[in-house]
Design an enzyme around this catalytic site. Structure first.
Site, PDB file in Angstrom:
ATOM      1  N   CYS A   1       0.530  15.467  -0.592  1.00 16.93           N
ATOM      2  CA  CYS A   1       1.539  16.556  -0.665  1.00 16.93           C
ATOM      3  C   CYS A   1       3.018  16.293   0.042  1.00 16.93           C
ATOM      4  O   CYS A   1       2.852  15.928   0.991  1.00 16.93           O
ATOM      5  CB  CYS A   1       0.721  17.968  -0.305  1.00 16.93           C
ATOM      6  SG  CYS A   1      -0.842  18.200  -0.953  1.00 16.93           S
TER       7      CYS A   1
ATOM      8  N   ARG B   1       4.960   9.601  -2.739  1.00 17.82           N
ATOM      9  CA  ARG B   1       3.754   9.991  -1.886  1.00 17.82           C
ATOM     10  C   ARG B   1       2.510  10.190  -2.777  1.00 17.82           C
ATOM     11  O   ARG B   1       1.539  10.258  -1.921  1.00 17.82           O
ATOM     12  CB  ARG B   1       4.217  11.157  -0.859  1.00 17.82           C
ATOM     13  CG  ARG B   1       5.265  11.110  -0.129  1.00 17.82           C
ATOM     14  CD  ARG B   1       5.839  12.451   0.391  1.00 17.82           C
ATOM     15  NE  ARG B   1       4.724  12.977   1.284  1.00 17.82           N
ATOM     16  CZ  ARG B   1       4.812  13.026   2.727  1.00 17.82           C
ATOM     17  NH1 ARG B   1       5.855  12.329   3.155  1.00 17.82           N
ATOM     18  NH2 ARG B   1       3.969  13.548   3.563  1.00 17.82           N
TER      19      ARG B   1
ATOM     20  N   TRP C   1      -1.285  17.167  -4.089  1.00 20.74           N
ATOM     21  CA  TRP C   1      -2.360  15.869  -4.400  1.00 20.74           C
ATOM     22  C   TRP C   1      -3.556  16.715  -4.140  1.00 20.74           C
ATOM     23  O   TRP C   1      -3.851  17.329  -3.025  1.00 20.74           O
ATOM     24  CB  TRP C   1      -2.057  14.864  -3.201  1.00 20.74           C
ATOM     25  CG  TRP C   1      -2.912  13.645  -3.629  1.00 20.74           C
ATOM     26  CD1 TRP C   1      -2.653  12.652  -4.534  1.00 20.74           C
ATOM     27  CD2 TRP C   1      -4.175  13.668  -2.978  1.00 20.74           C
ATOM     28  NE1 TRP C   1      -3.630  11.859  -4.438  1.00 20.74           N
ATOM     29  CE2 TRP C   1      -4.670  12.235  -3.621  1.00 20.74           C
ATOM     30  CE3 TRP C   1      -4.903  14.114  -1.899  1.00 20.74           C
ATOM     31  CZ2 TRP C   1      -5.743  11.612  -2.947  1.00 20.74           C
ATOM     32  CZ3 TRP C   1      -6.210  13.523  -1.518  1.00 20.74           C
ATOM     33  CH2 TRP C   1      -6.564  12.258  -2.152  1.00 20.74           C
TER      34      TRP C   1
ATOM     35  N   ASN D   1       1.026  21.989   2.957  1.00 19.41           N
ATOM     36  CA  ASN D   1       0.386  20.744   2.996  1.00 19.41           C
ATOM     37  C   ASN D   1      -0.528  20.776   3.852  1.00 19.41           C
ATOM     38  O   ASN D   1      -0.494  21.416   5.246  1.00 19.41           O
ATOM     39  CB  ASN D   1       1.303  19.554   3.415  1.00 19.41           C
ATOM     40  CG  ASN D   1       2.538  19.342   2.508  1.00 19.41           C
ATOM     41  OD1 ASN D   1       2.422  19.844   1.393  1.00 19.41           O
ATOM     42  ND2 ASN D   1       3.336  18.391   2.895  1.00 19.41           N
TER      43      ASN D   1
ATOM     44  N   GLU E   1      -7.556  -7.919   1.331  1.00 14.72           N
ATOM     45  CA  GLU E   1      -6.325  -7.085   0.742  1.00 14.72           C
ATOM     46  C   GLU E   1      -5.953  -7.247  -0.837  1.00 14.72           C
ATOM     47  O   GLU E   1      -5.548  -6.671  -1.542  1.00 14.72           O
ATOM     48  CB  GLU E   1      -5.257  -8.017   1.407  1.00 14.72           C
ATOM     49  CG  GLU E   1      -3.922  -7.358   1.137  1.00 14.72           C
ATOM     50  CD  GLU E   1      -3.663  -5.575   1.245  1.00 14.72           C
ATOM     51  OE1 GLU E   1      -4.567  -5.028   1.745  1.00 14.72           O
ATOM     52  OE2 GLU E   1      -2.578  -5.162   0.705  1.00 14.72           O
TER      53      GLU E   1
ATOM     54  N   LYS F   1      -5.344  -4.393  -3.545  1.00 13.65           N
ATOM     55  CA  LYS F   1      -4.413  -4.309  -4.308  1.00 13.65           C
ATOM     56  C   LYS F   1      -4.605  -4.328  -5.671  1.00 13.65           C
ATOM     57  O   LYS F   1      -4.184  -3.453  -6.473  1.00 13.65           O
ATOM     58  CB  LYS F   1      -3.434  -5.330  -3.899  1.00 13.65           C
ATOM     59  CG  LYS F   1      -1.827  -5.083  -3.994  1.00 13.65           C
ATOM     60  CD  LYS F   1      -1.351  -4.904  -2.576  1.00 13.65           C
ATOM     61  CE  LYS F   1      -2.125  -3.558  -2.095  1.00 13.65           C
ATOM     62  NZ  LYS F   1      -1.756  -3.067  -0.839  1.00 13.65           N
TER      63      LYS F   1
ATOM     64  N   GLU G   1      -6.323  -1.132  -6.712  1.00 10.79           N
ATOM     65  CA  GLU G   1      -5.565   0.354  -6.539  1.00 10.79           C
ATOM     66  C   GLU G   1      -4.463   0.483  -7.829  1.00 10.79           C
ATOM     67  O   GLU G   1      -4.146   1.654  -7.964  1.00 10.79           O
ATOM     68  CB  GLU G   1      -4.880   0.536  -5.311  1.00 10.79           C
ATOM     69  CG  GLU G   1      -3.946  -0.236  -4.906  1.00 10.79           C
ATOM     70  CD  GLU G   1      -3.379   0.118  -3.536  1.00 10.79           C
ATOM     71  OE1 GLU G   1      -3.200   1.257  -2.998  1.00 10.79           O
ATOM     72  OE2 GLU G   1      -2.949  -0.811  -2.698  1.00 10.79           O
TER      73      GLU G   1
ATOM     74  N   HIS H   1     -25.532 -14.669  -1.116  1.00 12.35           N
ATOM     75  CA  HIS H   1     -26.588 -13.864  -0.695  1.00 12.35           C
ATOM     76  C   HIS H   1     -26.681 -12.685  -1.494  1.00 12.35           C
ATOM     77  O   HIS H   1     -27.226 -11.633  -1.063  1.00 12.35           O
ATOM     78  CB  HIS H   1     -26.181 -13.901   0.780  1.00 12.35           C
ATOM     79  CG  HIS H   1     -26.133 -14.924   1.633  1.00 12.35           C
ATOM     80  ND1 HIS H   1     -27.310 -15.568   1.847  1.00 12.35           N
ATOM     81  CD2 HIS H   1     -25.192 -15.593   2.061  1.00 12.35           C
ATOM     82  CE1 HIS H   1     -27.122 -16.750   2.598  1.00 12.35           C
ATOM     83  NE2 HIS H   1     -25.947 -16.737   2.774  1.00 12.35           N
TER      84      HIS H   1
ATOM     85  N   LYS I   1       0.533   8.200  -0.955  1.00 10.51           N
ATOM     86  CA  LYS I   1       1.236   6.936  -0.022  1.00 10.51           C
ATOM     87  C   LYS I   1       0.870   7.461   1.432  1.00 10.51           C
ATOM     88  O   LYS I   1       0.578   6.508   2.165  1.00 10.51           O
ATOM     89  CB  LYS I   1       2.823   6.883  -0.188  1.00 10.51           C
ATOM     90  CG  LYS I   1       3.674   6.185   0.521  1.00 10.51           C
ATOM     91  CD  LYS I   1       3.332   4.585   0.148  1.00 10.51           C
ATOM     92  CE  LYS I   1       3.969   3.599   1.066  1.00 10.51           C
ATOM     93  NZ  LYS I   1       3.437   2.169   0.585  1.00 10.51           N
TER      94      LYS I   1
END
Ligand code: AGP
Length: 596
Positions: free
Chosen positions: A2, A27, A73, A99, A473, A477, A480, A496, A591
């Site tokens: 928010c 954000r 948000w 917020n 990572e 990426k 998302e 495994h 964000k």
């Protein structure tokens, strides 16, 4: 997450607020609204969706020079018109944007507001109804506001309007970021200086449990008990051009392109008079005095922490544990005798990390924050800060901040090492050039992505050693921003269990930049290919083989992540583009994750 803006001055508040909210879009949010106050009363406009949708419903004939705005948000209640902020009290006397999360809102509702019919599912509405409740009981607005705040458990950044208090915004903050911006005959509030940089670069930090009575020509800061606080503004050292997209279609692409420059800038910033990379003496001493470092971070910053552990242990011989912040605070391991906590956070506002910082400070331990935002909560509250110098990162998917975190971690480990057998400054310069080479070949990654990922429903990233951490990572990426289900695995671990998921055509992106395990990872690739996988091998010069999808120029092995991560960033970016995803503002994400 928010975002809040507020304006009180002479201009058309609607436009200042909408422009400010547009600057906070990065954000992450799912609804937005503004409330403006004039002689007729308070006018609220809100809408589910984007600021562009909100603009459609704002009545341009309303003229007002005071107002508050919000991007929401969703936490309590689905993202819809009703739950969007601003919220009003039953009589519509008070209007609020908020917020944060009010943990005891149900209890407060039961105790003070049993007869109030709530309009929304939000915790925020309870705050505004409480202010009205206490003001109905005879308290002046400021007193009702302060009394309400004293009852709240959790986090808040608040802007409040009152129809009966002329040209004033009541402001408060606890555990959620909020700044007051100061201008000539106007003042503003904002979750992030960026939102109001077009009208002022003078900002005043607010501390937790402070309130502000903001008018066009004055700012009064008080503690919750009413004691006055004096605090001078600082100049926000942000360049407006840093937060513009320019000719780039997406911030993410711009920020990936900036990565070689970021590595070079950091190297310069951490150079001493003799031209050696170093860190300040007090931080170096704190690290050397610790018997163990505890790196605490979330998401991409956690992945950078995993690389940082390798640097501290291999270069500086200091033992390190790396922990996910949302787990650490509630399941603390047995600590060493003399730990130093290292918080890694691009935004410096991540609530999960902050709850750990609060706890370890109560325990008497010291903390170092590595952040892109000096002056952020994690920076202010830690004993030491190392800045990232990456420039504002706007895309939700972190790219240049990760590269900056690794660079600063390498410099820090190098600076505290008793002896080193390589020249870090030179190797960072080579790594920056290697990143540039990867970026210069972005079309190849576009083609690769079309071949490997355009239609798949899942993908695997594998690696060993340093490459394993970059694989994690890469998977984060990809998922998302493209919503492809992806996992990062240690190459040897696949057999495994996870190898059962490999089918005909499953994309497996394998990183092979570490000589000691390059043959092992190629062996793991053979295992998945034998089961139908579609392999994409990213190797490093000196260990490449025919058929590799891409070979990055040779860099010092410990610094390989700086270049190899850019390959997986580009793959993720193009995968998101092929799928028509909103690259910079992926669904459900924010964000700056300012709630636990
Ligand atoms: C990165 O692409 C993510 N958006 C996310 O994992 C992020 O790294 C995480 O939320 C931590 O944020 P911070 O670095 O601001 O603390």
């Amino acid at each position: 997450m928010c975002g809040i803006v507020g304006y009180i001055g002479q201009l058309d508040a609607k436009e200042v607020l909408l422009k400010g909210l547009e600057k906070l879009e990065y954000r992450g949010y799912d609804s937005a609204g503004i409330a403006v106050r004039n002689a007729d009363g308070i006018h609220v406009f809100k809408e589910k969706g984007r600021i562009a949708d909100l603009r459609q419903v704002v009545d341009s004939s309303v003229v007002a020079s005071t107002g508050i705005g919000h991007t929401r948000w969703a936490t309590h209640g689905v993202p819809n018109y009703v739950n969007a902020h601003p919220h009003q009290s039953t009589s519509a006397r008070f209007t609020i944007v908020h917020n944060g999360v009010i943990e005891n809102y149900h209890l407060l509702q039961e105790e003070y507001l049993p007869h109030v019919e709530m309009q929304s599912d939000t915790d925020t509405e309870v705050i505004v109804q409480l202010v009205e409740h206490f003001s109905n009981e005879g308290m002046a607005t400021e007193e009702a506001f302060r009394h309400t705040l004293s009852l709240l458990e959790g986090s808040y950044a608040i802007g409040l309007l009152d129809t009966q208090t002329d040209d004033t915004i009541f402001v408060a903050k606890k555990n959620s970021p909020l700044l007051v911006g100061v201008g000539a005959e106007f003042n503003v509030i904002a979750s992030d200086a960026m939102a109001m940089l077009s009208v002022t670069d003078q900002f005043i930090e607010l501390h937790d449990k402070e309130i502000v009575i903001a008018k066009a020509d004055s700012i009064q800061i008080k503690k919750l008990d009413g004691t006055k606080v004096e605090r001078a503004p600082y100049t926000a050292e942000l360049d407006l051009s840093d937060i513009e997209k320019g000719t780039y279609p997406h911030y993410m692409l711009k920020e990936m392109d900036e990565q070689p420059a970021v590595v070079r800038r950091i190297t310069q910033q951490y150079e001493d008079a003799a031209g050696n990379v170093t860190i300040s003496e007090d931080i170096a001493t704190a690290i050397k005095e610790a018997d163990r470092l505890y790196i605490i971070a979330a998401g991409t910053s956690y992945h950078a922490g995993l690389i940082g552990k390798q640097y501290f242990e291999k270069i500086a011989k200091i033992p390190v544990e790396v922990h996910i912040s949302s787990e650490f605070g509630y399941n603390m391991p047995l600590l060493s005798k003399n730990p130093l906590f290292v918080f890694i956070s691009q935004s410096g506002e991540t609530a999960d990390s902050r709850q750990v910082l609060v706890k370890i400070k109560e325990m008497g331990y010291k903390a170092l924050t590595i952040t892109n935002v000096p002056g952020s909560t994690l920076s202010r509250e830690a004993n030491y800060t190392l800045p990232l110098y990456a420039g504002p990162e706007i895309a939700v998917a972190s790219t240049k901040a990760y590269v900056a975190q690794i660079t600063v971690l390498a410099i820090t480990a190098y600076a505290v090492a008793e002896a080193t057998d390589f020249d870090l400054k030179k190797e960072l310069s080579i790594a920056a050039n290697a990143i540039q080479t990867v970026i210069d070949h972005k079309e190849e990654f576009q083609a690769l992505t079309e071949q490997f990922l355009a239609t798949t429903r899942n993908a695997f990233f594998i690696g060993r050693g340093m490459d394993y951490f970059v694989s994690m990572e890469g998977a984060l990426k990809l998922k998302e921003i493209s919503y492809i289900q992806a996992e990062g695995f240690a190459g040897g671990e696949l057999k495994h269990g996870t190898i059962a998921l490999i089918e005909d055509g499953t994309p497996v992106i394998a990183l092979a930049t570490q000589k000691d395990v390059a043959l092992n990872i190629r062996g793991n690739v053979k295992e998945v290919v034998a089961r139908g996988a579609n392999p994409c091998i990213i190797s490093m010069e000196g260990m490449e083989e025919a058929g590799d999808a891409f070979t990055i120029p040779h860099v010092y092995p410990l610094l390989a992540p700086l270049a190899s991560v850019v390959t997986v960033q580009l793959i993720s970016y193009y995968a998101a583009l092929y799928r028509g995803c909103d690259v910079d503002k992926p669904r459900n994400l924010a964000k700056s994750v300012t709630v636990e």
